[in-house]
Design a protein around this motif. Structure first.
Motif, short mmCIF file in Angstrom:
data_model
loop_
_atom_site.label_atom_id
_atom_site.label_comp_id
_atom_site.label_asym_id
_atom_site.label_seq_id
_atom_site.Cartn_x
_atom_site.Cartn_y
_atom_site.Cartn_z
N ILE A 176 12.61 6.45 1.38
CA ILE A 176 11.53 5.72 0.72
C ILE A 176 12.08 4.76 -0.34
O ILE A 176 11.72 3.60 -0.42
N ALA A 180 -0.18 15.09 3.91
CA ALA A 180 1.08 15.82 4.09
C ALA A 180 0.84 16.98 5.06
O ALA A 180 0.60 18.10 4.65
N SER A 219 -1.89 9.22 3.73
CA SER A 219 -0.85 9.97 3.04
C SER A 219 -1.12 11.46 3.13
O SER A 219 -0.94 12.19 2.16
N ALA A 248 3.39 19.85 4.58
CA ALA A 248 3.65 20.42 3.27
C ALA A 248 2.41 21.09 2.66
O ALA A 248 2.54 22.00 1.87
N ALA A 261 10.47 23.29 -0.03
CA ALA A 261 10.83 24.64 -0.46
C ALA A 261 12.26 24.94 -0.01
O ALA A 261 12.47 25.49 1.05
N PRO A 263 4.52 12.34 6.19
CA PRO A 263 3.44 12.29 5.19
C PRO A 263 3.07 10.89 4.72
O PRO A 263 2.27 10.75 3.81
N ASN A 312 1.90 22.87 -4.82
CA ASN A 312 0.89 22.74 -3.78
C ASN A 312 -0.51 23.07 -4.27
O ASN A 312 -1.46 23.04 -3.51
N GLU A 345 1.69 12.87 -1.74
CA GLU A 345 1.40 14.27 -1.38
C GLU A 345 2.59 14.89 -0.66
O GLU A 345 2.90 16.05 -0.83
N GLY A 346 3.25 14.08 0.16
CA GLY A 346 4.32 14.59 1.00
C GLY A 346 5.58 14.94 0.24
O GLY A 346 6.54 15.42 0.84
N GLN A 382 0.81 -1.22 0.00
CA GLN A 382 0.00 0.00 0.00
C GLN A 382 0.85 1.27 0.00
O GLN A 382 0.43 2.33 -0.44
N ASP A 383 2.09 1.17 0.50
CA ASP A 383 2.93 2.36 0.63
C ASP A 383 3.78 2.62 -0.61
O ASP A 383 4.60 3.51 -0.61
N GLN A 419 11.33 27.26 4.76
CA GLN A 419 11.02 28.38 3.88
C GLN A 419 9.62 28.31 3.31
O GLN A 419 9.27 29.15 2.49
N SER A 420 8.83 27.29 3.66
CA SER A 420 7.57 27.18 2.93
C SER A 420 6.49 28.05 3.54
O SER A 420 5.59 28.49 2.84
N THR A 450 6.18 17.35 -1.51
CA THR A 450 6.46 18.79 -1.41
C THR A 450 7.08 19.13 -0.06
O THR A 450 7.25 20.30 0.25
N GLY A 451 7.40 18.11 0.75
CA GLY A 451 8.13 18.35 1.99
C GLY A 451 9.41 17.53 2.03
O GLY A 451 10.01 17.39 3.08
N ARG A 466 2.78 6.40 6.05
CA ARG A 466 2.38 5.63 7.22
C ARG A 466 3.51 5.37 8.21
O ARG A 466 3.31 4.66 9.19
#
Lengths: 447, 359
Positions: A278, B217, B215, B220, A214, B196, A422, A265-266, A203-204, B307-308, A268-269, B198
């Motif tokens: 990952i 975030a 999931s 973010a 950023a 972001p 975003n 989604e993450g 699932q991951d 910075q975000s 962007t971090g 599990r």
């Protein structure tokens, strides 16, 4: 009534002082912490302590400490200490600037990013005065030129970097794909593999991870997208703002569609190490990262050992593949108390043997050309040979053209891209604004 | 008002008091007034951080660059051929001019901050430094929400641990742990919990209960950033609030409650007639401390958002370290100072805190 106001002034003053002091102190703290490998004994009078501020991404810190130990074995009168610095480039810059503002002799040798020589040159010695002319010809000329400001060699190249595409050989075989040559192919393959792996119970699993937080890393990633679609390099080498063009808009809009589909989604971090975590756990089909992730991925505890390979990054519909030029240099502080010894340490660390060790053990790309033909190096990191062109043709960020405002330019750029990723705005609007922002920052003309 | 005539003894005592205060005042001058004066001065220059470049005096330019705002009306677009107002076919809404064409660019460029409708017209609010305006907004939202939640939760906790039960000493100590953890460390801890995917606790839990796909975030995506910051701060500082309120609760004599009980007042009545009014001074002090502290929040924002998204203090840090704009950063520092000062005065006036016994 009056007394109340005075009292509040006083309280605010005390609080404000806490704020100011809080901002200033972190610079001093890390210096106090001894690292594990250091000798415990106090330096005696004729011993010299040289402090090297170095990075700690992946294996960097251990490799630097090994080199420091070797130098100490050869030079009994010198103690080389390695100072661990933050992972994110601009956090590291922040730390360095505090040393420079105080003209501190605390750190003698600085590991500096390929984009900094222009901005920071006033704080470094000219290495030509300390015997660098004997070795400088062995290094890539483009990097030496980058590190030369008005005839002064402010830093010796240490290792170079270029963005690469890591892909899972086993999964590509399973789903019958060839390594992607365009971003669209990559997106399709990533989508198929992600769906397939999730259906099989992981699932991951995600298709593609990269650096979308950023920070400077997003500038590197986004520059690769844009340059690979013939969209220029934000600011051209001759000082024109080129960012607002259709090819750039197209690519950034495309990247925004990846977020939440083939990328989590993450993303962007995420910075380099988040993406690697990952990937190395076996939960991604593709990753954009620097060469350092190769040898870590081949270690025994890695879930992707012998199941991945690297290739040049894909190209956009209108261009050729592009990789952002990264890499780090060693510079000697002007405020050092022992510049000769510090320069000797820097040149030793950037020497043939040390770069070879870093290439073999850490897959950190040498800046010495001969090492790309060395058998030991090629055995440890075969892609150094096959992707030699990627490293020599890497696209430089516009740091020279925009010096000393590069950091402001890059921040405006990655914040604009981050906003699009975003979903706060679309690329056409963001780049139109960005173009005017860059004009405010640099005073350059718009193409 | 008190009388102006004082006895000789009182005058002598007053002089001794001033002499005794002198060392403290000198230290305050050295460590607070001098650096702050320096910041005020630098805010009127274009000084660069860690650079040999010459500094010039530029007056209020830094402040103008940070705080200028403007409101411009947006005219509806008119079709040149038919002379009719253009209407979006899909949404059936009027299309207006683009703000980027309307906002002034000289001498400093204004950027779009928000658009809004008023009396049937469309306006755009432009600011010269949108990031700073956002930072102020973020900080204010953060401060008001987190301090309010901390007050409510802290009061609840204080009332519970103030009652007599076994192991109350241990509970009181244990409750302080989150507050004792260094903020950067606890921020890192939260960063893992808010991860972001599990691997993060919250995503794992949400996924386990089948609420999301695990999931989100938190750090973010724009809609979760501020709530996450508030959660971290509430977790960390509620114990501090509870401690201050507990100290206040313990000054309330038991006899009052006994008397109230004899007169037939229930627990709710007791709370509103005895506890609340007598706790007000302690509450005021706690609120002032927390509010002024929250307004200069730096560490959580810096570690978790970088910075975000900025708070006032992290924007200050970014301008100083990232852009090496020491003059502008100093101006931001001064503005933060003024905002905090304003809050302090409002609090002290509205809560009627007795700071001076003789006044």
């Amino acid at each position: 009534m009056n007394k109340r106001i005075w009292l509040s002034v006083l309280m605010v003053l005390v609080l404000m002082f806490g704020l100011l002091a809080g901002c200033g102190s972190p610079a001093e703290e890390p210096a106090e912490e001894p690292t594990e490998e250091e000798p415990v004994e106090e330096p005696s009078e004729d011993e010299v302590v040289i402090t090297v501020a170095a990075g700690a991404v992946g294996q960097e810190l251990e490799l630097t400490q090994m080199a420091a130990q070797m130098y100490m074995d050869d030079n009994p009168g010198v103690i080389v200490e390695v100072l661990d610095t933050p992972d994110l480039a601009q956090d590291r810059l922040g730390l360095y600037l505090q040393f420079f503002e105080a003209q501190s002799s605390e750190v003698d040798v600085y590991q500096i990013d390929v984009i900094w020589p222009g901005d920071l040159e006033e704080h470094f010695v000219d290495l030509y005065d300390y015997g660098a002319d004997a070795v400088v010809g062995d290094h890539f000329p483009a990097i030496v030129e980058n590190n030369t400001v008005e005839g002064r060699l402010v830093a010796i190249p240490w290792f170079t970097d270029a963005g690469l595409l890591y892909y899972r050989t086993d999964l590509l075989e399973k789903y019958e794909f060839d390594p992607p040559e365009t971003w669209e192919e990559l997106a399709q393959q990533a989508q198929t593999i992600q769906q397939g792996e999730r259906d099989e119970g992981n699932q991951d699993f995600v298709g593609f991870v990269w650096q979308g937080d950023a920070y400077e890393g997003l500038t590197c990633n986004a520059l690769e997208w844009i340059a690979s679609n013939d969209g220029g390099t934000i600011i051209s080498p001759d000082g024109l703002i080129t960012i607002n063009n259709d090819n750039a808009v197209e690519m950034i809009d495309m990247a925004a569609t990846w977020v939440g589909t083939i990328s989590p989604e993450g993303v962007t971090g995420m910075a380099e190490e988040d993406a690697r975590a990952i990937w190395q756990g076996g939960n991604a089909a593709f990753m954009r990262n620097w060469p350092y992730a190769y040898s870590l991925g081949q270690e025994d505890d890695s879930a992707v050992k012998d199941r991945f390979d690297v290739s040049p990054l894909p190209a956009g519909a209108n261009g050729e593949p592009a990789a952002t030029l990264g890499g780090w240099q060693l510079a000697v502080s002007r405020y050092s108390e022992n510049p000769e010894i510090a320069a000797d340490v820097a040149l030793f660390m950037a020497s043939y043997d040390m770069q070879k060790m870093r290439a073999v053990d850490g897959s950190l790309n040498p800046t010495i050309m001969e090492l790309y033909e060395d058998d030991d190096v090629l055995e440890a990191a075969p892609f150094f040979g096959s992707l030699y062109d990627v490293f020599t043709n890497a696209v430089a960020r516009p740091s020279t053209a925009s010096a000393p405002n590069y950091n402001a330019v890059s921040t405006a750029f990655f914040r604009a891209v981050h906003n699009v990723l975003n979903g706060n705005t679309d690329a056409a609007t963001a780049l139109e604004e960005l173009e005017l922002d860059l004009q405010d920052i640099t005073g350059f003309d718009i193409e | 008002m008190k009388t102006n005539r004082k006895s000789d003894l009182a005058k002598r005592e007053e002089r001794t008091a001033y002499k005794l205060l002198l060392p403290a005042l000198i230290i305050l001058l050295l460590i607070a007034i001098y650096p702050l004066g320096q910041v005020f001065y630098t805010s009127f220059t274009d000084r660069q951080f860690a650079s040999g470049q010459e500094t010039e005096f530029i007056g209020f330019d830094n402040y103008r660059r940070l705080l200028s705002v403007t409101v411009q009306q947006l005219e509806p677009l008119v079709d040149e051929e038919t002379n009719q107002i253009v209407i979006d076919e899909e949404t059936a809404k009027v299309i207006y001019e683009r703000p980027i064409d309307v906002l002034p660019r000289e001498p400093i460029r204004y950027r779009e901050y928000r658009q809004f409708n008023l009396m049937g017209n469309r306006y755009v609010l432009g600011a010269t430094d949108v990031d700073f305006i956002d930072a102020i907004k973020n900080t204010l939202v953060f401060t008001v929400t987190s301090v309010f939640l901390e007050l409510v939760l802290g009061l609840g906790i204080a009332l519970v641990v103030n009652s007599n039960f076994k192991g109350k000493g241990v509970t009181r100590t244990a409750m302080l742990i989150p507050w004792a953890v260094i903020t950067v460390v606890s921020a890192r801890m939260w960063e893992w919990m808010l991860a972001p995917n599990r691997t993060g606790m919250f995503n794992m839990l949400l996924d386990r209960f089948g609420l999301t796909e695990g999931s989100i975030a938190f750090l973010a995506s724009s809609s979760f950033q501020l709530p996450a910051m508030i959660a971290v701060d509430v977790w960390k500082t509620t114990p501090f609030m509870a401690l201050l309120l507990l100290a206040g609760l313990q000054t309330i004599p038991d006899e009052l409650y006994e008397a109230a009980a004899i007169d037939g007042a229930g627990p709710v009545k007791q709370f509103f007639s005895i506890t609340f009014p007598l706790l007000k001074p302690a509450m005021a002090v706690a609120l002032i401390f927390r509010t002024l502290d929250a307004l200069r929040v730096f560490d959580v924002f810096q570690v978790l958002l970088g910075q975000s998204e900025y708070s006032m203090a992290t924007y200050n840090y970014f301008q100083l370290i990232g852009n090496r704009n020491m003059g502008l950063a100093s101006a931001i520092g001064v503005i933060i100072f003024i905002i905090i000062f304003g809050f302090a005065i409002i609090y002290i006036k509205s809560l009627g805190v007795e700071m001076d016994e003789t006044s």
